[in-house]
Design a protein around this motif. Structure first.
Motif, mmCIF file in Angstrom:
data_model
loop_
_atom_site.group_PDB
_atom_site.id
_atom_site.type_symbol
_atom_site.label_atom_id
_atom_site.label_comp_id
_atom_site.label_asym_id
_atom_site.label_seq_id
_atom_site.Cartn_x
_atom_site.Cartn_y
_atom_site.Cartn_z
ATOM 1 N N HIS A 151 -4.449 -3.716 -6.273
ATOM 2 C CA HIS A 151 -4.920 -2.695 -5.604
ATOM 3 C C HIS A 151 -5.602 -3.072 -4.335
ATOM 4 C CE1 HIS A 151 -3.853 -1.319 -9.573
ATOM 5 N NE2 HIS A 151 -3.450 -0.079 -8.770
ATOM 6 N N CYS A 152 -5.891 -2.235 -3.027
ATOM 7 C CA CYS A 152 -6.479 -2.240 -2.163
ATOM 8 C C CYS A 152 -7.963 -2.015 -2.695
ATOM 9 C CB CYS A 152 -5.928 -1.364 -1.040
ATOM 10 S SG CYS A 152 -7.291 -1.044 0.531
ATOM 11 N N ALA A 153 -8.734 -2.802 -2.338
ATOM 12 C CA ALA A 153 -10.168 -2.730 -2.792
ATOM 13 C C ALA A 153 -11.186 -1.513 -2.026
ATOM 14 C CB ALA A 153 -11.191 -3.954 -2.479
ATOM 15 N N TYR A 154 -10.367 -0.957 -1.124
ATOM 16 C CA TYR A 154 -11.070 0.063 -0.228
ATOM 17 C C TYR A 154 -10.369 1.504 -0.479
ATOM 18 C CZ TYR A 154 -13.646 2.493 3.333
ATOM 19 O OH TYR A 154 -14.544 3.370 3.861
ATOM 20 N N CYS A 155 -9.094 1.795 -0.679
ATOM 21 C CA CYS A 155 -8.650 2.905 -0.814
ATOM 22 C C CYS A 155 -7.906 3.083 -2.184
ATOM 23 C CB CYS A 155 -7.712 3.142 0.361
ATOM 24 S SG CYS A 155 -6.033 2.330 0.236
ATOM 25 N N GLY A 156 -7.628 1.941 -2.535
ATOM 26 C CA GLY A 156 -6.833 2.119 -4.195
ATOM 27 C C GLY A 156 -5.734 1.950 -4.365
ATOM 28 N N VAL A 173 -7.769 -5.985 0.746
ATOM 29 C CA VAL A 173 -7.609 -4.581 1.513
ATOM 30 C C VAL A 173 -6.311 -4.450 1.986
ATOM 31 C CG1 VAL A 173 -9.951 -3.906 1.846
ATOM 32 C CG2 VAL A 173 -8.828 -5.324 3.277
ATOM 33 N N CYS A 174 -5.678 -3.316 2.213
ATOM 34 C CA CYS A 174 -4.477 -3.074 2.776
ATOM 35 C C CYS A 174 -4.585 -3.010 4.385
ATOM 36 C CB CYS A 174 -3.701 -1.616 2.176
ATOM 37 S SG CYS A 174 -4.482 -0.389 2.980
ATOM 38 N N HIS A 175 -3.347 -3.034 4.970
ATOM 39 C CA HIS A 175 -3.210 -3.112 6.442
ATOM 40 C C HIS A 175 -4.012 -1.837 6.973
ATOM 41 C CE1 HIS A 175 -1.726 -4.281 10.234
ATOM 42 N NE2 HIS A 175 -1.593 -2.852 10.464
ATOM 43 N N ASP A 176 -4.072 -0.712 6.626
ATOM 44 C CA ASP A 176 -4.788 0.381 6.965
ATOM 45 C C ASP A 176 -6.212 0.382 6.769
ATOM 46 O OD1 ASP A 176 -2.265 1.576 7.503
ATOM 47 O OD2 ASP A 176 -2.162 2.596 5.539
ATOM 48 N N CYS A 177 -6.823 -0.476 5.949
ATOM 49 C CA CYS A 177 -8.134 -0.322 5.670
ATOM 50 C C CYS A 177 -8.991 -1.627 6.091
ATOM 51 C CB CYS A 177 -8.605 -0.150 4.169
ATOM 52 S SG CYS A 177 -7.866 1.098 3.450
ATOM 53 N N GLN A 178 -8.099 -2.373 6.913
ATOM 54 C CA GLN A 178 -8.557 -3.620 7.572
ATOM 55 C C GLN A 178 -9.845 -3.453 8.240
ATOM 56 O OE1 GLN A 178 -6.073 -6.160 9.607
ATOM 57 N NE2 GLN A 178 -4.542 -6.337 8.088
HETATM 58 ZN ZN LIG Z 1 -6.414 0.360 1.430
#
Ligand SMILES: [Zn+2]
Length: 249
Positions: A151-156, A173-178
């Motif tokens: 999972h993305c460590a920021y948004c889950g 982290v995912c692309h959106d949360c970079q």
């Molecule tokens: Zn994310």
């Protein structure tokens, strides 16, 4: 105590003739024991009370205070490791890491077999840097600080791909949360897959893993920073390894 298999993580001199060995045993977990007379060359315990030795150990006492070695028989000396500077440096890192993470006489299922497999891998000529990375990823579970790589460590959100690993948020982290972590470590697309593989791989079926130097360096950097930051573990043996790399020995 009953006879147990054990690997010597550490051996220090104690007085003129004795040693204290820290063992990782299959039965009792990590345990320190006094090896009386192990520093005398003619002692039966001299050759087994050395780092990385795998043997059968018979210990006694230790209910109040330190256990003592009453008998020790060699199973494997890992000569191929101790005769090679790099391989012995890597096994020293693994032994020190194990010693740092484990509490004495607590049960850690699988850790004895993990270290033993790693030493056999080193002995058999498998890539020491890859082995050490696998070892560390597995030991993060034991240390209770395993990163969630799914999972993305920021948004889950569930995560298939990622090009940033955030030490701060403890994972990819995912692309959106970079942008959430400006210090996130850039990684090639296949690094996340590799870290997952290291985390999940069955060490009893460890085949040859061929990786480029660049990929190995990237995954190593992430694992190392993660462990230093979240485990507070800075290995002395790792500094020696750094020196070897620096002077390309
Ligand atoms: Zn994310």
């Amino acid at each position: 105590m009953e006879k147990t298999e054990g690997i010597v993580l550490r051996a220090i001199d104690y007085g003129e003739t004795n040693k204290i060995v820290t063992l990782l045993t299959s039965r009792y977990g990590k345990i320190a024991a006094l090896a009386k007379g192990a520093n005398k060359p003619q002692s039966r315990l001299a050759s087994v009370s050395q780092p990385f030795i795998h043997g059968h150990w018979l210990l006694y006492g230790g209910h109040s205070g330190m256990a003592s070695v009453s008998q020790a028989d060699l199973i494997e000396s890992f000569r191929g490791i101790r005769e090679d500077l790099h391989r012995s440096a890597y096994s020293a890192c693994m032994a020190e890491f194990t010693d740092r993470v484990l509490e004495e006489r607590a049960s850690y299922p699988g850790v004895f077999q993990l270290l033993l497999h790693m030493f056999h891998g080193l002995q058999d000529g498998k890539d020491p840097s890859v082995l050490f990375q696998i070892f560390q990823m597995k030991m993060l579970f034991t240390a209770g600080i395993q990163p969630d790589l799914q999972h993305c460590a920021y948004c889950g959100k569930p995560l298939d791909r990622s090009s940033r690993f955030s030490i701060r948020f403890s994972g990819p982290v995912c692309h959106d949360c970079q942008e959430a972590d400006p210090h996130g470590i850039w990684m090639k697309p296949n690094i996340l897959k590799l870290l997952k593989l290291f985390q999940q791989i069955d060490i009893t079926r460890l085949g040859k893993i061929d990786l480029s130097e660049e990929v190995k360096r990237q995954s190593d950097r992430i694992i190392r920073q993660y462990i230093e930051e979240h485990g507070g573990i800075y290995l002395k043996s790792r500094q020696f390894l750094d020196q070897l790399d620096k002077y390309q020995l």
